[in-house]
Motif scaffolding. Sequence first.
Motif, PDB file in Angstrom:
ATOM      1  N   GLN A 200       0.664  -1.259   0.054  1.00  0.00           N
ATOM      2  CA  GLN A 200       0.140   0.128   0.048  1.00  0.00           C
ATOM      3  C   GLN A 200       1.067   1.404   0.013  1.00  0.00           C
ATOM      4  O   GLN A 200       0.193   2.350  -0.245  1.00  0.00           O
ATOM      5  N   PHE A 201       2.263   1.341   0.571  1.00  0.00           N
ATOM      6  CA  PHE A 201       2.856   2.414   0.602  1.00  0.00           C
ATOM      7  C   PHE A 201       4.030   2.373  -0.510  1.00  0.00           C
ATOM      8  O   PHE A 201       4.675   3.479  -0.367  1.00  0.00           O
ATOM      9  N   HIS A 202       4.141   1.384  -1.540  1.00  0.00           N
ATOM     10  CA  HIS A 202       4.875   1.496  -2.780  1.00  0.00           C
ATOM     11  C   HIS A 202       6.306   1.654  -2.257  1.00  0.00           C
ATOM     12  O   HIS A 202       6.970   2.611  -2.946  1.00  0.00           O
ATOM     13  N   PRO A 203       6.834   0.835  -1.673  1.00  0.00           N
ATOM     14  CA  PRO A 203       8.160   0.764  -1.430  1.00  0.00           C
ATOM     15  C   PRO A 203       9.067   0.536  -2.692  1.00  0.00           C
ATOM     16  O   PRO A 203       8.436  -0.304  -3.516  1.00  0.00           O
ATOM     17  N   GLN A 204      10.221   0.660  -2.757  1.00  0.00           N
ATOM     18  CA  GLN A 204      10.981   0.369  -4.095  1.00  0.00           C
ATOM     19  C   GLN A 204      11.136  -1.037  -4.290  1.00  0.00           C
ATOM     20  O   GLN A 204      11.189  -1.631  -5.339  1.00  0.00           O
ATOM     21  N   TYR A 205      11.159  -1.797  -3.301  1.00  0.00           N
ATOM     22  CA  TYR A 205      11.301  -3.229  -3.468  1.00  0.00           C
ATOM     23  C   TYR A 205      10.546  -3.970  -2.070  1.00  0.00           C
ATOM     24  O   TYR A 205      10.331  -3.496  -1.086  1.00  0.00           O
ATOM     25  N   ILE A 206      10.297  -5.310  -2.539  1.00  0.00           N
ATOM     26  CA  ILE A 206       9.689  -5.968  -1.249  1.00  0.00           C
ATOM     27  C   ILE A 206      10.533  -7.444  -1.524  1.00  0.00           C
ATOM     28  O   ILE A 206      10.535  -7.905  -2.731  1.00  0.00           O
ATOM     29  N   ILE A 207      10.978  -7.806  -0.296  1.00  0.00           N
ATOM     30  CA  ILE A 207      11.686  -9.282  -0.543  1.00  0.00           C
ATOM     31  C   ILE A 207      11.246 -10.093   0.541  1.00  0.00           C
ATOM     32  O   ILE A 207      10.740  -9.659   1.493  1.00  0.00           O
ATOM     33  N   ASN A 208      11.421 -11.518   0.118  1.00  0.00           N
ATOM     34  CA  ASN A 208      10.677 -12.551   0.916  1.00  0.00           C
ATOM     35  C   ASN A 208      11.909 -13.287   1.936  1.00  0.00           C
ATOM     36  O   ASN A 208      11.505 -13.943   2.973  1.00  0.00           O
ATOM     37  N   ARG A 209      13.120 -13.082   1.768  1.00  0.00           N
ATOM     38  CA  ARG A 209      14.097 -13.735   2.380  1.00  0.00           C
ATOM     39  C   ARG A 209      15.450 -12.673   2.678  1.00  0.00           C
ATOM     40  O   ARG A 209      15.685 -12.101   1.695  1.00  0.00           O
ATOM     41  N   PRO A 210      15.897 -12.598   3.651  1.00  0.00           N
ATOM     42  CA  PRO A 210      17.139 -11.648   3.785  1.00  0.00           C
ATOM     43  C   PRO A 210      18.030 -11.583   2.822  1.00  0.00           C
ATOM     44  O   PRO A 210      18.752 -10.608   2.523  1.00  0.00           O
ATOM     45  N   LEU A 211      18.570 -12.727   2.276  1.00  0.00           N
ATOM     46  CA  LEU A 211      19.898 -12.705   1.384  1.00  0.00           C
ATOM     47  C   LEU A 211      19.402 -12.191   0.039  1.00  0.00           C
ATOM     48  O   LEU A 211      20.246 -11.960  -0.754  1.00  0.00           O
ATOM     49  N   GLU A 212      17.958 -11.961  -0.161  1.00  0.00           N
ATOM     50  CA  GLU A 212      17.832 -11.337  -1.333  1.00  0.00           C
ATOM     51  C   GLU A 212      18.097  -9.992  -1.482  1.00  0.00           C
ATOM     52  O   GLU A 212      18.362  -9.335  -2.567  1.00  0.00           O
ATOM     53  N   ALA A 213      18.268  -9.274  -0.154  1.00  0.00           N
ATOM     54  CA  ALA A 213      18.980  -7.943  -0.363  1.00  0.00           C
ATOM     55  C   ALA A 213      20.231  -7.849  -0.977  1.00  0.00           C
ATOM     56  O   ALA A 213      20.490  -6.614  -1.562  1.00  0.00           O
ATOM     57  N   LEU A 214      21.089  -8.820  -0.968  1.00  0.00           N
ATOM     58  CA  LEU A 214      22.395  -8.648  -1.494  1.00  0.00           C
ATOM     59  C   LEU A 214      22.328  -8.713  -3.030  1.00  0.00           C
ATOM     60  O   LEU A 214      23.087  -7.651  -3.653  1.00  0.00           O
ATOM     61  N   ALA A 215      21.645  -9.028  -3.777  1.00  0.00           N
ATOM     62  CA  ALA A 215      21.466  -8.584  -5.375  1.00  0.00           C
ATOM     63  C   ALA A 215      21.015  -7.065  -5.479  1.00  0.00           C
ATOM     64  O   ALA A 215      21.482  -6.631  -6.357  1.00  0.00           O
TER      65      ALA A 215
END
Length: 223
Positions: A200-215
């Motif tokens: 609802q707040f339109h973040p630039q990204y949504i991730i499901n697992r912590p290590l996805e942040a590295l990409a």
Amino acid sequence: MIRCCMFDLDGTLLDTVETLAYCGNTVLKKYGYAPIPSKQYQYFAGDGYKKQAERVLLYAGDKELTHYESYCEEYMEFFKDNCTKLLKPYDGIKELLNELKKRGIKIACFSNKSHQQTLDSLDAGVGLAYFDAVRGQMEGIPVKPDKTGAMLLLKELGGIKPEEVLYFGDTNTDMKTGLSSGFTTIGVTWGFRPKEELEQFHPQYIINRPLEALAIVDEKNKG
């Protein structure tokens, strides 16, 4: 260029729902109220202990908030000695922090939990050594989603610019905080609130697992 990853605490770095439920229900029992299911505390948390207390009491049946002041006082006194009980890091968090360190990324934590309890929780959950700066709730500084504390953290980190920050959180409060601060904001789905709330707040990204942040970090810092 990303130079800093800033994290919310409860529901983002640490799973503290059982901690919150244990402390909240212990105090509720003193007023004759039945314990509230642990999962419900996911929806009470995120906006500081005073708002959490209000939500707990209303849910328990104190519609006039008769016990609000005394509950807040007793809860904080009990929580002070039990804020690390039953907490644990989410799967993949330590691995993510290790990889960020290898990349030379500054790591910060920004929480609506009181400052000392933020430090205690991080120390018990993952270790304070990972963090270059930590800020919990302090007297005179508005709670999130106000961005004042976030801007103070950037100063502590040596003047990192908002556009150089990835901000991670699990609630609407975090999405408001990150976006209003000018951070690249990442909603995480493993925490206290559903994906739909984050969207609802339109973040630039949504991730499901912590290590996805590295990409995301690697993509923004390539070259």
